[in-house]
Scaffold this motif. Structure first.
Motif, short mmCIF file in Angstrom:
data_model
loop_
_atom_site.label_atom_id
_atom_site.label_comp_id
_atom_site.label_asym_id
_atom_site.label_seq_id
_atom_site.Cartn_x
_atom_site.Cartn_y
_atom_site.Cartn_z
N THR A 120 0.60 -1.42 0.27
CA THR A 120 0.29 -0.08 0.43
C THR A 120 0.91 1.30 0.40
O THR A 120 0.46 2.33 -0.56
N ALA A 121 1.84 1.08 0.41
CA ALA A 121 2.72 2.55 0.90
C ALA A 121 4.11 2.16 -0.71
O ALA A 121 3.35 3.53 -1.25
N ILE A 122 3.72 1.27 -0.74
CA ILE A 122 4.45 1.76 -2.45
C ILE A 122 3.53 2.41 -3.68
O ILE A 122 3.72 2.57 -3.90
N ILE A 123 2.17 2.22 -3.61
CA ILE A 123 1.33 2.32 -4.87
C ILE A 123 0.64 3.54 -4.09
O ILE A 123 1.07 4.48 -5.00
N LEU A 124 0.58 3.70 -2.98
CA LEU A 124 0.39 5.20 -2.35
C LEU A 124 1.83 6.22 -2.83
O LEU A 124 1.30 7.59 -3.43
N PHE A 125 3.08 5.70 -2.20
CA PHE A 125 4.12 6.19 -2.93
C PHE A 125 3.88 6.65 -4.36
O PHE A 125 4.61 7.72 -5.39
N VAL A 126 3.97 5.94 -5.19
CA VAL A 126 3.90 5.42 -6.69
C VAL A 126 2.69 7.26 -7.06
O VAL A 126 3.06 7.62 -8.50
N ALA A 127 1.52 7.00 -6.96
CA ALA A 127 0.61 7.41 -6.64
C ALA A 127 0.73 8.26 -6.93
O ALA A 127 0.65 9.93 -7.14
N PHE A 128 1.66 9.41 -5.62
CA PHE A 128 1.87 10.88 -5.20
C PHE A 128 2.83 10.99 -6.39
O PHE A 128 3.47 12.33 -6.70
N SER A 129 3.89 10.19 -6.17
CA SER A 129 4.59 10.42 -7.63
C SER A 129 4.00 11.31 -8.93
O SER A 129 4.56 12.20 -9.77
#
Length: 103
Positions: free
Chosen positions: A10-19
């Protein structure tokens, strides 16, 4: 999938979405940024438009004054013509009367 793997995913998905959102925002601002030369061009065009509007207003004022002068001259000329026609009519009547008295 245990709880730790789920949190990391979830953290990776959120970081990718933020990026991706940040990059999209950067692209939009990069391509829609107003350059200083564009602002200078807009200022120059607005000044030219203002000068053209002033010139138009002056031309309209001049044409209105000229139209008033020409209307006044036309009215005077028509009055003079009417007076001349009345004088000519009176002279013809007088000449006709003189012809009848002699004839």
């Amino acid at each position: 999938m245990d709880r730790t793997n789920f949190i990391i995913a979830t953290a990776i998905i959120l970081f990718v979405a933020f990026s991706m959102g940040w990059f999209a925002n950067w692209l939009v601002h990069r391509f829609t940024r107003v350059r200083q030369s564009d602002v200078a061009d807009l200022d120059r065009m607005s000044q030219e438009l203002h000068e053209a509007e002033e010139a138009r207003d002056q031309a309209i004022t001049y044409l209105q004054q000229r139209e008033a002068e020409l209307t006044n001259q036309l009215t005077q000329t028509e009055a003079e013509l009417a007076a001349a026609m009345d004088g000519l009519r009176a002279a013809r009547q007088e000449a006709e009367e003189l012809r009848h008295h002699r004839g």
